[in-house]
Design a protein around this motif. Sequence first.
Motif, PDB file in Angstrom:
ATOM      1  N   ASP A   1      25.912 -56.868  26.716  1.00 61.74           N
ATOM      2  CA  ASP A   1      24.744 -57.915  27.159  1.00 61.74           C
ATOM      3  C   ASP A   1      24.758 -57.879  28.633  1.00 61.74           C
ATOM      4  O   ASP A   1      23.943 -58.485  29.257  1.00 61.74           O
ATOM      5  CB  ASP A   1      25.149 -59.262  26.676  1.00 61.74           C
ATOM      6  CG  ASP A   1      24.428 -59.355  25.129  1.00 61.74           C
ATOM      7  OD1 ASP A   1      23.697 -58.601  24.599  1.00 61.74           O
ATOM      8  OD2 ASP A   1      24.884 -60.171  24.501  1.00 61.74           O
ATOM      9  N   ARG A   2      25.660 -57.285  29.409  1.00 60.44           N
ATOM     10  CA  ARG A   2      25.748 -57.759  30.864  1.00 60.44           C
ATOM     11  C   ARG A   2      24.582 -56.814  31.286  1.00 60.44           C
ATOM     12  O   ARG A   2      24.212 -55.803  30.772  1.00 60.44           O
ATOM     13  CB  ARG A   2      27.009 -57.160  31.509  1.00 60.44           C
ATOM     14  CG  ARG A   2      28.334 -57.916  31.128  1.00 60.44           C
ATOM     15  CD  ARG A   2      29.452 -57.459  31.796  1.00 60.44           C
ATOM     16  NE  ARG A   2      30.368 -58.322  31.769  1.00 60.44           N
ATOM     17  CZ  ARG A   2      31.814 -57.898  32.324  1.00 60.44           C
ATOM     18  NH1 ARG A   2      31.842 -57.214  33.109  1.00 60.44           N
ATOM     19  NH2 ARG A   2      32.741 -58.884  31.999  1.00 60.44           N
ATOM     20  N   ILE A   3      24.297 -57.492  32.589  1.00 60.05           N
ATOM     21  CA  ILE A   3      23.252 -56.584  33.230  1.00 60.05           C
ATOM     22  C   ILE A   3      23.635 -55.157  33.501  1.00 60.05           C
ATOM     23  O   ILE A   3      22.758 -54.219  33.368  1.00 60.05           O
ATOM     24  CB  ILE A   3      22.695 -57.292  34.618  1.00 60.05           C
ATOM     25  CG1 ILE A   3      22.199 -58.650  34.250  1.00 60.05           C
ATOM     26  CG2 ILE A   3      21.747 -56.620  35.371  1.00 60.05           C
ATOM     27  CD1 ILE A   3      21.724 -59.564  35.019  1.00 60.05           C
TER      28      ILE A   3
ATOM     29  N   VAL B   1      26.004 -52.867  32.375  1.00 62.17           N
ATOM     30  CA  VAL B   1      27.131 -52.637  31.168  1.00 62.17           C
ATOM     31  C   VAL B   1      27.881 -51.592  31.771  1.00 62.17           C
ATOM     32  O   VAL B   1      27.596 -50.632  32.544  1.00 62.17           O
ATOM     33  CB  VAL B   1      26.188 -51.871  30.133  1.00 62.17           C
ATOM     34  CG1 VAL B   1      27.130 -51.661  29.057  1.00 62.17           C
ATOM     35  CG2 VAL B   1      25.063 -52.645  29.667  1.00 62.17           C
TER      36      VAL B   1
END
Lengths: 403, 215
Positions: free
Chosen positions: A252-254, A256
Amino acid sequence: MSSHEAGVKILKALAKYSDYIMDAYEGNNGRLSGSIAPKAHDDLLRLRLAVMDSSDGKVRLNFTVMGLLDQSLRSSRLKMVNANIGEAIEGIEFLAGEYISSKQAGSEIDAESYLRDLDGNVSTLCDNLVDQAREIWRQIDSDFGSVSLLSSKIALNKNALIKVNKLLKSLELIDLDSISSLSSHDKQLRKLLQVKLPASIEDCRKDLGDAIHRLNKILFKLSKLEARAKMVNEIVQHCEENSGLKTECYADRIDVPRLFRASLPMEPTGHIDPFNTTLEFDYAEILNGLRKEEPPHEPQTVNHVPTDIEDNSEETLVVAPFKTAVVDVFVACLEREEPVSGADCFRWAPEGMDINIWLYALIAEFNALNHDQRQHFNLEYIGEIDKVFNGNFRAEDVLICPA
Amino acid sequence: MMKDSSGNLFTSIIEALLSGRFICQYSDEVAFEYLSKEAYRENIDDYLSKIDRALRCTDSEDVYYSAYLTVTSADRRRDIKKQFSHTINSLEPMSRWLKLVMSALQRDSSIQPGDTIRQGELLSAIELTQTLMDDLSKIIRVGVFATTKEAPKDQLTHFINKLVDQGYLIAHGPKSSTYTATGKWSYLYNVLEFVHTHENLGLGDSDEEQEDMFL
């Protein structure tokens, strides 16, 4: 003050402050201790036995003093690090000295004897060095023998590293310059002390250098394996204590993490494009492939149909009783001019007939009538809608009705 | 697999990578050797970069795989999340399995690429101890390796077959019960290390252990 007096003064100062000097040499990498008496400190600086280090402002022993001590203590340090090599070198120096003395005294027999002994000692030392390096490599190549436990392998590896380091240190302490200087005027000695011995030492040093590199590499690998096993145990322990492993969703991180970007398997797809000329070859190949499978060979035989008519006599077509019975129901309907029940007429059917077949035969006969015939009849069904499957009509009888 | 009839190793490797395979010296020695050469590796990477993918390898450089270069579209993020979800969900059973194998075979190192796993040896060891049988049951009770099988032999076969399907093990033959661990374990360890570090799962190293690492 004459230079003689100045020299004596310096030597006396060395003797007077010997404890401070040795403390600095052995324990502090040449730096004078902070607890040194101020007078000693000043005297050593004044006599240039010690100098102020411009980089850190600390006082350390002069390089010459350090060099003097290095040179003088080399033999005793060598013996401390490796008694065998130390004694062997001492023996070689002694025999070389005796050989030179005998030769200078003109005693050829003694000189030859000393040279033989010296040759033996040099050979023994060289063999010893080779054996020690070989033993280390034997351990490395056999992956530390039959030991299977990681912890034991690590312990053996560390032990081998200590041995190699010690051996390398002892080789560094061999004063090859001093040994070479003994042999500068004698060809036989030069062969032994300037060629054979230095070559063996250099080979050994190279082997040990390689060994230390390999041992460090193995140790790194073993430590990594140990760390992995420890990590696995910790993760399992964490799962036990926290009823499972719950992590942040790193996807979900900007940005990844690269580790979690492994691509999904690409589904093989095929989009036919008959207008794409580049696929023409592929199509042709497919067609060729299809044609490759030839039909099985079947022998062709000709059955001649007789064309000669031998008998032109009349033939009587026999109508089956079942068909007659079905037709009779329709005739009865016309005669009676009233609906005729298929179930009632079932008794007309040939023996052994199933009633369902009979009723279906009546329906089939009605459907098979030509248009002119059919217009005299109607077909009706007697029955009811199924109680459960109410989309179905359960017919129990078929009525042939006059139109 | 790899070498097709025309000998085009490049094509075979690209196809393998795009089908999600991990290439190591145990799964495909020829392809791995090909990828070990920088020039060839660059060729493969160039090709993959045209479809927004890249050739990646683990820290220990013993396995290659294909990864997405960017996460620009919703579809791409969905794919990554799907893959991430599968990877993360398998971490617990895989860690338990690694520990089970260590305990059963009385080893102090976990499975490494190139290790040989003998199903029979493992089964004999597990069946000797109730705790190990319980551990095995726990691994296959839920999640990605779940099965309703009851007997340890069936459970073990089920789990090993799953590992073979997912490319962690390679059987020595069509009916062999001896397997070789592939380089995919390295990828798993990288993921475990990442999670272990970022989720603070460690109990901490003692000073002595840290010193030992620098010997």
